[in-house]
Write an enzyme that holds these catalytic residues in place. Structure first.
Site, short mmCIF file in Angstrom:
data_model
loop_
_atom_site.label_atom_id
_atom_site.label_comp_id
_atom_site.label_asym_id
_atom_site.label_seq_id
_atom_site.Cartn_x
_atom_site.Cartn_y
_atom_site.Cartn_z
N TYR A 161 0.83 -1.21 0.00
CA TYR A 161 0.00 0.00 0.00
C TYR A 161 0.86 1.26 0.00
CZ TYR A 161 -3.51 3.34 1.75
OH TYR A 161 -4.35 4.42 1.93
N LYS A 165 1.02 4.14 -2.91
CA LYS A 165 0.63 5.51 -2.63
C LYS A 165 1.76 6.49 -2.93
CE LYS A 165 -3.63 4.98 -1.41
NZ LYS A 165 -4.69 5.46 -2.32
#
Length: 240
Positions: A161, A165
């Site tokens: 993640y 991002k």
């Protein structure tokens, strides 16, 4: 277009833009927090809510990280409303795990939905606006990408993640520089809000809980005024 527009931040964004007069394509597969399952009723419910307010909305159930499905999302917007002016990329899910325990599949799937999902949307949006500009048509375009503080703090339980991002920031800033000459803006937001994703771990659940009284700092709707401003004509075009 609002991807991941059926729940959490995406739902708040879709409703706020509709309140301000936007006609909205609500894209959402209706998956669970880990990306499993499909439920079209969630996107339909947000569209119904917008229509009950007197607005216009249509659902789209395509996978944001699938090239053709993402292209179809833009075709849906143009077919329903005649143009695309705002693209809010918000779709994503979590599969957390410590680096030495994470499976290849969980890394690939999370990076795919977040980073490739943003790439597909930005690719189709920028090409669409460029072609309109080359044809001599007026162009109004706003890109809003959703990143996270995880891109900077890199929690050890989110190697997939946080990497995705961080990539979203670079991708969007490149788009901002590329599209500036067309009057198109591209911005990244990093909302801190109470969503299915932020409530996924016990430590976050304690932080993001709604208070018994007083101002609710982490209410997801608190992020919508900034988003609405960045989508508006008043948002500056110069690089800061």
């Amino acid at each position: 277009i609002v991807t991941g527009g059926a729940m959490g931040l995406g739902r708040c964004h879709a409703l706020e833009l509709a309140r301000r007069g936007a006609r909205v394509v609500v894209n959402d597969l209706g998956v669970a927090r880990d990306g499993s399952g499909i439920d079209e009723s969630a996107a339909r419910a947000v569209c119904d809510e917008i229509k009950s307010m007197g607005g216009e909305a249509v659902p789209h159930f395509g996978d944001v990280a699938d090239w053709n499905a993402s292209k179809g999302m833009f075709e849906t917007a143009v077919s329903a409303f005649g143009d695309v002016n705002i693209v809010v990329c918000n779709a994503g899910f979590l599969r957390d795990g410590i680096l030495f325990n994470m499976t290849e599949q969980d890394f690939d799937d999370v990076v795919r939905v977040h980073l490739k999902g943003h790439f597909c949307a930005l690719r189709h949006a920028t090409a669409y606006w460029r072609e309109r500009a080359k044809a001599g048509n007026a162009v109004y375009g706003r890109i809003i990408s959703t990143s996270s503080e995880s891109a900077f703090f890199a929690p050890p339980g989110q190697p997939n993640y946080s990497a995705a991002k961080a990539g979203i920031i670079a991708l969007t800033m490149g788009a901002a520089q590329l599209m500036q000459k067309y009057g198109i803006t591209a911005n990244v937001i990093m909302p801190r809000a109470r969503t299915r994703m932020t409530l996924a771990t016990p430590q976050n659940a304690a932080i993001f809980q709604k208070p018994a009284e007083g101002f609710d700092h982490f209410a997801p709707e608190n992020s919508t005024p900034l988003l609405a401003y960045l989508c508006a004509p008043q948002a500056p075009h110069d690089r800061q």
